[in-house]
Write a protein that holds these residues in place. Structure first.
Motif, short mmCIF file in Angstrom:
data_model
loop_
_atom_site.label_atom_id
_atom_site.label_comp_id
_atom_site.label_asym_id
_atom_site.label_seq_id
_atom_site.Cartn_x
_atom_site.Cartn_y
_atom_site.Cartn_z
N THR A 1 -2.37 0.44 -4.57
CA THR A 1 -2.41 -1.04 -3.73
C THR A 1 -1.88 -1.84 -4.92
O THR A 1 -2.41 -1.78 -6.03
CB THR A 1 -3.72 -1.24 -3.32
OG1 THR A 1 -4.18 -0.32 -2.59
CG2 THR A 1 -3.70 -2.65 -2.65
N THR B 1 -4.06 6.35 -2.86
CA THR B 1 -3.60 5.11 -2.61
C THR B 1 -3.39 4.37 -3.67
O THR B 1 -4.34 4.16 -4.71
CB THR B 1 -4.21 4.50 -1.38
OG1 THR B 1 -4.45 4.97 -0.50
CG2 THR B 1 -3.63 2.98 -1.29
N THR C 1 0.93 -1.13 0.27
CA THR C 1 -0.06 -0.07 0.05
C THR C 1 0.95 1.29 0.11
O THR C 1 1.69 1.48 1.05
CB THR C 1 -0.93 0.01 1.31
OG1 THR C 1 -1.94 -1.22 1.27
CG2 THR C 1 -1.82 1.19 1.20
#
Lengths: 107, 120
Positions: free
Chosen positions: A74, A72, A20
């Motif tokens: 991921t 973010t 992450t």
């Protein structure tokens, strides 16, 4: 100028683990954010655009999310070839800015 | 296949000028915005400039406006970056990029880069 701060600076994970990566903006904006991957000795490659859309040919294990000031990237189930520096970039307003990058090392 | 091939980099003295070129192939060049992004060796990315397909709009990083000029020749499928009054801190790899419009414009194709070294 929209300042982008990426964290962590460096990440060291094993194959199969998830990663992450964070990109925080100094001011809120919509979703005009991209993620790029740069492997050693190579040019950057577009991974994600408009915060959450994968670019052509990008594996499904890469996903993006976020809006406002927090974004973010991921990466699910890491593979050795994911070792690279990852940059976020905002295209909301001029000057266009990049984050300083997160170096992802696959053990 | 989209290809972007930069040329024109090299060693130049402070205060000098250099013109970078980027020849594109594999797509309808005039339909796309084109841009330049630079990277100090071992460091991060800095956006330099971009130009619309019909040359009607062009934008620059604030710190570079007035010294750098982006242009294009659609007949030659080429984009250029004229760099004047070069400084030591302009030393970087300069990448040519194609910008594709999604919600905004993003650099979906990159050249291999050309190294500009400003040094006496």
């Amino acid at each position: 100028e929209i300042l982008l701060t990426q964290s962590p600076a460096t990440l060291s994970l094993s194959p199969g683990e998830g990663a992450t990566l964070s990109c925080r903006a100094g001011q809120s904006f919509g979703g005009y954010l991209a993620w790029y991957q740069q492997k050693p000795g190579q040019s950057p490659r577009l991974l994600i655009y408009d915060a959450s859309n994968r670019a052509a040919g990008i594996p499904a294990r890469f996903s993006g999310s976020g809006s406002g000031t927090d974004f973010t990237l991921t990466i699910g189930s890491l593979e050795p070839e994911d070792s690279a520096v990852y940059y976020c970039q905002q295209r909301h307003s001029w000057p266009i800015t990049f984050g300083q990058g997160t170096r992802l090392e696959i053990k | 296949e989209v290809q972007l091939v930069e040329s024109g980099g090299g060693l130049v003295q402070p205060g000098g000028s250099l013109r970078l070129s980027c020849e594109a192939s594999g797509f309808i060049f005039s339909d796309y915005w084109m841009g330049w992004v630079r990277q100090i060796p071992g460091k991060g990315l800095q956006y330099v400039a971009n130009i619309k397909g019909d040359e009607s709009e062009r934008y620059y990083a604030d710190s570079l406006r007035g010294r750098f000029t982006i242009s294009r020749d659609n007949a030659k499928n080429s984009v250029f970056l004229q760099m004047n009054s070069l400084r030591v801190d302009d030393t970087a790899v300069y990448y040519c990029t194609r910008e594709r419009e999604f919600g905004a414009h993003y650099s979906d194709s990159w050249g291999q880069g050309t190294l500009v070294t400003v040094s006496s």
